[in-house]
Design an enzyme around this catalytic site. Structure first.
Site, PDB file in Angstrom:
ATOM      1  N   LYS A 162       0.864  -1.187   0.000  1.00 57.58           N
ATOM      2  CA  LYS A 162       0.000   0.000   0.000  1.00 57.58           C
ATOM      3  C   LYS A 162       0.900   1.236   0.000  1.00 57.58           C
ATOM      4  O   LYS A 162       2.085   1.178   0.347  1.00 57.58           O
ATOM      5  CB  LYS A 162      -0.935   0.009   1.215  1.00 57.58           C
ATOM      6  CG  LYS A 162      -0.241   0.014   2.588  1.00 57.58           C
ATOM      7  CD  LYS A 162       0.215   1.382   3.053  1.00 57.58           C
ATOM      8  CE  LYS A 162       0.916   1.329   4.411  1.00 57.58           C
ATOM      9  NZ  LYS A 162       1.641   2.587   4.734  1.00 57.58           N
TER      10      LYS A 162
ATOM     11  N   GLY B 254      10.820  -1.940   5.432  1.00 56.78           N
ATOM     12  CA  GLY B 254      11.362  -0.677   5.910  1.00 56.78           C
ATOM     13  C   GLY B 254      11.152   0.426   4.900  1.00 56.78           C
ATOM     14  O   GLY B 254      11.973   1.330   4.765  1.00 56.78           O
TER      15      GLY B 254
ATOM     16  N   GLY C 103       7.731   1.828   4.254  1.00 59.62           N
ATOM     17  CA  GLY C 103       6.453   2.519   4.379  1.00 59.62           C
ATOM     18  C   GLY C 103       5.379   1.939   3.482  1.00 59.62           C
ATOM     19  O   GLY C 103       4.403   2.612   3.153  1.00 59.62           O
TER      20      GLY C 103
ATOM     21  N   GLY D 232       3.974  -1.341   4.039  1.00 60.93           N
ATOM     22  CA  GLY D 232       3.125  -2.305   4.746  1.00 60.93           C
ATOM     23  C   GLY D 232       3.274  -3.738   4.293  1.00 60.93           C
ATOM     24  O   GLY D 232       2.360  -4.543   4.486  1.00 60.93           O
ATOM     25  N   GLY D 233       4.412  -4.092   3.724  1.00 58.09           N
ATOM     26  CA  GLY D 233       4.572  -5.439   3.189  1.00 58.09           C
ATOM     27  C   GLY D 233       4.436  -6.539   4.216  1.00 58.09           C
ATOM     28  O   GLY D 233       3.783  -7.558   3.968  1.00 58.09           O
ATOM     29  N   GLY D 234       5.043  -6.364   5.390  1.00 57.12           N
ATOM     30  CA  GLY D 234       4.930  -7.380   6.436  1.00 57.12           C
ATOM     31  C   GLY D 234       3.507  -7.534   6.926  1.00 57.12           C
ATOM     32  O   GLY D 234       3.026  -8.654   7.158  1.00 57.12           O
ATOM     33  N   SER D 235       2.815  -6.421   7.083  1.00 57.58           N
ATOM     34  CA  SER D 235       1.411  -6.463   7.513  1.00 57.58           C
ATOM     35  C   SER D 235       0.539  -7.156   6.465  1.00 57.58           C
ATOM     36  O   SER D 235      -0.373  -7.910   6.797  1.00 57.58           O
ATOM     37  CB  SER D 235       0.896  -5.048   7.753  1.00 57.58           C
ATOM     38  OG  SER D 235       1.576  -4.434   8.827  1.00 57.58           O
ATOM     39  N   ALA D 236       0.841  -6.893   5.196  1.00 58.74           N
ATOM     40  CA  ALA D 236       0.093  -7.546   4.121  1.00 58.74           C
ATOM     41  C   ALA D 236       0.300  -9.053   4.160  1.00 58.74           C
ATOM     42  O   ALA D 236      -0.656  -9.830   4.018  1.00 58.74           O
ATOM     43  CB  ALA D 236       0.530  -6.992   2.771  1.00 58.74           C
TER      44      ALA D 236
ATOM     45  N   ASP E 132      -1.965  -1.654  11.045  1.00 54.26           N
ATOM     46  CA  ASP E 132      -2.443  -1.564   9.671  1.00 54.26           C
ATOM     47  C   ASP E 132      -2.765  -2.919   9.042  1.00 54.26           C
ATOM     48  O   ASP E 132      -3.208  -2.977   7.896  1.00 54.26           O
ATOM     49  CB  ASP E 132      -1.447  -0.801   8.795  1.00 54.26           C
ATOM     50  CG  ASP E 132      -0.050  -1.422   8.794  1.00 54.26           C
ATOM     51  OD1 ASP E 132       0.182  -2.360   9.570  1.00 54.26           O
ATOM     52  OD2 ASP E 132       0.811  -0.947   8.017  1.00 54.26           O
TER      53      ASP E 132
END
Length: 269
Positions: free
Chosen positions: A8, A92, A94, A96-100, A132
């Site tokens: 995102k 790192g 901004g 949101g890859g880990g959250s995705a 997020d």
């Protein structure tokens, strides 16, 4: 079974106030983009996790994918699985890859194991992983407030624009970025601004982190400046950085401008 967690970007980001618990309230628009990882699960005799692509520091059990798996195991009977993550979204950044990855793992397990959880129930589970994470359950543009955990649907479409995403080899500390921002409510909120044509965003839609991050990392500001010089209708840092994105009305190729950076270019659906 396989799925493709997407990243995102933030359209505007205002740090509005510091909370009593030490966190900050923000206002921003989360907008999904087609920069994707790949996440696969197959039946196995015992649980295992492997990861390829962009290297991620830290042990496997700390990965948000495994946090999602362990969370589901606390609530449901999840059979042993071989889990593989192909990492392509820079971390790192901004984005949101880990959250995705975590949110898509929840959805993947829900489908694979026929758990019958609806979107609201999956969002509640995702919220315990990160602020997020719930956004990626529905994966549609939202106005995010609170700590970035309160979502309101918003009518914004960037269909037809070309996205250029650039991430330099720079790490930005999110806690440090927050510590350097002076919280304040904007005169014009992001919801009102994004209702205007994209051509008007340049002078109105701001990311409060940019001032302090640019002062410490001029390279990031240089990337944004280059995007405007090459015709971007709008350009900004995403989240607390270090990635910068540009929205272009006409096709461009900027890879030669950023040979030392991660670059993704493509049309927005």
């Amino acid at each position: 079974m396989i799925c493709f967690p997407n990243a995102k970007i933030n359209l505007g980001l205002n740090v509005t106030e510091k909370r009593r618990d030490g966190y900050h309230n923000i206002e921003t628009i989360f907008y999904p983009i087609p920069v994707k990882d790949a996440l696969e699960i197959v039946p196995a005799r015992e649980f295992s996790f492997s990861q390829t692509g962009i290297a991620i520091d830290g042990p496997a059990e700390k990965n948000l994918v495994m946090k999602a798996v362990n969370l589901m195991k606390e609530h449901f009977d999840i059979p042993p699985l071989d889990i593989h993550l192909l990492k392509a979204i820079p971390f790192g950044a901004g984005l949101g890859g880990g959250s995705a990855d975590a949110a898509f793992m929840l959805k993947l397990l829900n489908d694979f194991c026929s758990l019958g959880q609806n979107e609201k129930e999956l969002e509640a589970l995702a919220a315990s992983i990160g602020a997020d994470c719930p956004f990626f359950i529905r994966n549609k543009p939202v106005f995010a407030s609170g700590t970035g955990n309160i979502f309101t649907p918003v009518n914004v479409s960037l269909t037809g624009y070309m996205l250029c995403l650039v991430k330099p080899d720079i790490a930005v500390s999110t806690p440090e970025a927050y510590s350097l921002v002076k919280p304040a409510f904007p005169e014009t909120g992001v919801k009102e601004i994004i209702s205007r044509p994209v051509s008007e965003w340049r002078e109105l839609l701001v990311n409060d982190f940019e001032e302090s991050v640019f002062a410490r990392h001029p390279r990031i500001e240089q990337i944004k400046t280059t995007m405007y010089k090459t015709g971007a209708a709008y350009a900004a840092m995403s989240g607390s950085g270090s990635s910068v994105f540009g929205l272009f009305e006409k096709p461009v190729s900027l890879k030669e401008n950023f040979p030392d950076c991660y670059v993704w270019e493509g049309n927005l659906p």
